[in-house]
Design a protein around this motif. Structure first.
Motif, mmCIF file in Angstrom:
data_model
loop_
_atom_site.group_PDB
_atom_site.id
_atom_site.type_symbol
_atom_site.label_atom_id
_atom_site.label_comp_id
_atom_site.label_asym_id
_atom_site.label_seq_id
_atom_site.Cartn_x
_atom_site.Cartn_y
_atom_site.Cartn_z
ATOM 1 N N PHE A 110 0.284 -2.158 -3.008
ATOM 2 C CA PHE A 110 0.419 -1.194 -4.213
ATOM 3 C C PHE A 110 -0.701 -0.056 -4.186
ATOM 4 N N ALA A 111 -1.622 -0.102 -3.901
ATOM 5 C CA ALA A 111 -2.547 1.123 -3.662
ATOM 6 C C ALA A 111 -1.909 1.896 -2.510
ATOM 7 N N GLY A 112 -1.718 1.521 -1.430
ATOM 8 C CA GLY A 112 -0.897 2.313 -0.290
ATOM 9 C C GLY A 112 0.260 2.832 -0.769
ATOM 10 N N GLY A 113 1.053 2.203 -1.131
ATOM 11 C CA GLY A 113 2.667 2.792 -1.439
ATOM 12 C C GLY A 113 2.361 3.623 -2.313
ATOM 13 N N VAL A 114 1.780 3.580 -3.614
ATOM 14 C CA VAL A 114 1.588 4.709 -4.705
ATOM 15 C C VAL A 114 0.816 5.886 -4.223
ATOM 16 N N HIS A 125 9.104 17.933 1.350
ATOM 17 C CA HIS A 125 9.832 18.624 2.426
ATOM 18 C C HIS A 125 8.673 19.196 3.193
ATOM 19 N N GLY A 126 7.493 18.714 3.093
ATOM 20 C CA GLY A 126 6.461 19.234 4.036
ATOM 21 C C GLY A 126 6.150 18.475 5.329
ATOM 22 N N LEU A 127 5.286 18.697 5.963
ATOM 23 C CA LEU A 127 4.754 17.558 7.060
ATOM 24 C C LEU A 127 4.734 16.269 6.777
ATOM 25 N N TRP A 128 3.607 16.103 5.717
ATOM 26 C CA TRP A 128 3.121 14.814 5.179
ATOM 27 C C TRP A 128 4.489 14.054 4.871
ATOM 28 N N ASP A 129 5.277 14.719 4.177
ATOM 29 C CA ASP A 129 6.668 14.155 3.601
ATOM 30 C C ASP A 129 7.331 13.587 4.543
ATOM 31 N N ARG A 130 7.819 14.288 5.724
ATOM 32 C CA ARG A 130 8.227 13.856 6.769
ATOM 33 C C ARG A 130 7.703 12.848 7.596
ATOM 34 N N VAL A 131 6.548 12.763 7.787
ATOM 35 C CA VAL A 131 5.859 11.668 8.536
ATOM 36 C C VAL A 131 5.935 10.446 7.636
ATOM 37 N N SER A 132 5.685 10.674 6.229
ATOM 38 C CA SER A 132 5.792 9.435 5.303
ATOM 39 C C SER A 132 7.373 8.822 5.361
ATOM 40 N N THR A 133 8.354 9.590 5.643
ATOM 41 C CA THR A 133 9.704 9.279 5.685
ATOM 42 C C THR A 133 10.032 8.423 6.850
ATOM 43 N N VAL A 134 9.473 8.634 7.950
ATOM 44 C CA VAL A 134 9.375 8.108 9.272
ATOM 45 C C VAL A 134 8.769 6.885 9.041
ATOM 46 N N PHE A 135 7.747 6.628 8.413
ATOM 47 C CA PHE A 135 6.824 5.453 8.171
ATOM 48 C C PHE A 135 7.651 4.661 7.354
ATOM 49 N N VAL A 136 8.189 4.902 6.522
ATOM 50 C CA VAL A 136 9.137 4.363 5.291
ATOM 51 C C VAL A 136 10.141 3.616 6.098
ATOM 52 N N LEU A 137 10.967 4.370 6.978
ATOM 53 C CA LEU A 137 12.336 3.781 7.558
ATOM 54 C C LEU A 137 11.581 2.669 8.593
ATOM 55 N N LEU A 138 10.704 2.946 9.287
ATOM 56 C CA LEU A 138 10.149 1.958 10.382
ATOM 57 C C LEU A 138 9.567 0.631 9.458
ATOM 58 N N ALA A 194 6.146 0.283 2.541
ATOM 59 C CA ALA A 194 7.067 1.249 2.579
ATOM 60 C C ALA A 194 7.973 1.510 1.477
ATOM 61 N N ALA A 195 8.268 0.290 1.132
ATOM 62 C CA ALA A 195 9.258 0.464 -0.137
ATOM 63 C C ALA A 195 8.922 1.043 -1.400
ATOM 64 N N TYR A 196 7.543 0.824 -1.550
ATOM 65 C CA TYR A 196 6.727 1.133 -2.836
ATOM 66 C C TYR A 196 6.533 2.948 -2.587
ATOM 67 N N ALA A 197 6.343 3.250 -1.413
ATOM 68 C CA ALA A 197 6.097 4.531 -1.170
ATOM 69 C C ALA A 197 7.578 5.569 -1.448
ATOM 70 N N VAL A 239 7.675 1.484 -11.000
ATOM 71 C CA VAL A 239 6.964 0.919 -9.720
ATOM 72 C C VAL A 239 6.178 -0.314 -10.292
ATOM 73 N N PHE A 240 5.377 -0.426 -11.446
ATOM 74 C CA PHE A 240 4.807 -1.423 -11.964
ATOM 75 C C PHE A 240 5.976 -2.755 -12.136
ATOM 76 N N THR A 241 7.124 -2.011 -12.623
ATOM 77 C CA THR A 241 8.313 -3.373 -12.919
ATOM 78 C C THR A 241 8.444 -4.094 -11.858
ATOM 79 N N GLN A 242 8.628 -3.274 -10.643
ATOM 80 C CA GLN A 242 9.059 -3.994 -9.274
ATOM 81 C C GLN A 242 7.887 -4.611 -8.812
ATOM 82 N N PHE A 243 6.659 -4.184 -9.082
ATOM 83 C CA PHE A 243 5.391 -5.008 -8.625
ATOM 84 C C PHE A 243 5.227 -6.320 -9.294
ATOM 85 N N GLY A 244 5.657 -6.346 -10.397
ATOM 86 C CA GLY A 244 5.493 -7.751 -11.096
ATOM 87 C C GLY A 244 6.560 -8.400 -10.708
ATOM 88 N N ILE A 245 7.646 -8.127 -10.240
ATOM 89 C CA ILE A 245 8.878 -8.997 -9.790
ATOM 90 C C ILE A 245 8.320 -9.593 -8.341
#
Length: 314
Positions: A110-114, A125-138, A194-197, A239-245
């Motif tokens: 939860f903490a990491g994803g948020v 659309h910056g560098l961090w966004d692109r890196v995190s997108t790759v992380f999410v896909l992996l 990754a899903a929470y991010a 996010v909180f809704t999904q977290f509880g489930i």
């Protein structure tokens, strides 16, 4: 608030009844007879008949079902077909390990994803966004057993005197428990962070386009306050809704993680019970997980109203 709790309680009882009925019927219509599992392939017909009589399986199914509901109403989950131990005791012995596993992983994912989602949304659309997108896909494309085995291979230690990993199964709160749980926590959390991010990023991008966010910025409020005080609170609702489930569901879906890391939790108990055909234990664990899911959904309903003032608990 009182009306909500009463309605939820009635709804919970209905769900428990439906789940218990479906599991009871499914297991009693199984093509593999319980007496054959217990007696073995060479058991005689007389032995099999005696096993059925001892377990009460020779009675009509409606009678068995009525007895099952009667015991369930008293909080009696029955006894294991294999060793005669009370199912409630088996679950109580294994549940703390699973709860520690889920709780520790929940904090991480939860903490990491948020955090990742918020940074990606504020730097879209910056560098961090692109890196995190790759992380999410992996993260979302890696199977649970692969993640667990990779961590096991990279970070496990093998004591020479025992030849076993240091996270060998054992009850919580003993020596080396925290060290033993680190890899299982990370393994389980990486699959969901990754899903929470991704969920947090999408929710934050939608919220940051709202009119009240533009108004807050036009008043000259600091960007940090706009993002974290005004935007994040609204963005956390889904996010909180999904977290509880997920928190409720994971109590009964940690089989892979517990199996790989040798943790004797509820997941291992389910795995062993399915392999042995131990129907009372399977039913007991299913109902226990159902209770956790129901409680998690109730907490989500209450928490959602606190995050979004537009929601009222009528």
């Amino acid at each position: 608030m009182g009306g909500l709790l009463v309605r939820r309680l009635l709804y919970s009882l209905l769900v428990l009844w439906l789940v218990s009925t479906l599991v009871f019927l499914f297991l009693h219509l199984s093509p593999v007879p319980v007496e054959r599992v217990i007696g073995g392939p060479r058991a005689s017909a007389e032995t099999l008949a005696q096993i059925r009589a001892n377990l009460g399986l020779d009675r009509p199914v409606p009678v068995q079902y009525g007895d099952f509901l009667s015991r369930l109403a008293r909080g009696d989950l029955g006894e294991s077909y294999i060793n005669g131990t009370a199912v409630a005791d088996l679950i109580a012995d294994r549940l703390p390990t699973t709860l520690w596993l889920v709780f520790g992983a929940a904090v991480l994912w939860f903490a990491g994803g948020v955090a990742i989602g918020v940074l990606s949304a504020t730097r879209a659309h910056g560098l961090w966004d692109r890196v995190s997108t790759v992380f999410v896909l992996l993260g979302m494309s890696t199977p649970a057993f692969v993640m667990a085995l990779v961590l096991l291979f990279l970070f496990s230690t093998m004591p020479a005197e025992a030849g076993l990993p240091y996270f060998e199964a054992g009850p919580p709160l003993q020596e080396h428990f925290w060290r033993r749980m680190v890899l299982p926590w990370i393994s389980l959390a990486l699959l969901l962070v990754a899903a929470y991010a991704r969920l947090t990023r999408g929710s934050m991008l939608d919220v940051l386009e709202e009119d009240y966010i533009r108004t807050a910025r036009s008043k000259g409020l600091p960007e940090r306050r706009v993002v974290y005080r005004h935007g994040l609170r609204a963005a956390l609702a889904p996010v909180f809704t999904q977290f509880g489930i997920d928190l409720g569901m994971l109590v009964g879906s940690t089989i892979v993680t517990e199996k790989v890391f040798g943790l004797q939790g509820v997941g291992q108990l389910v795995y062993q019970s399915i392999a042995l055909g131990d129907s009372p234990v399977i039913i007991g664990v299913t109902l226990t997980v159902t209770v956790f899911v129901i409680v998690a959904n109730l907490v989500v309903d209450i928490g959602y109203s606190l995050l979004d003032p537009r929601v009222r608990l009528a």
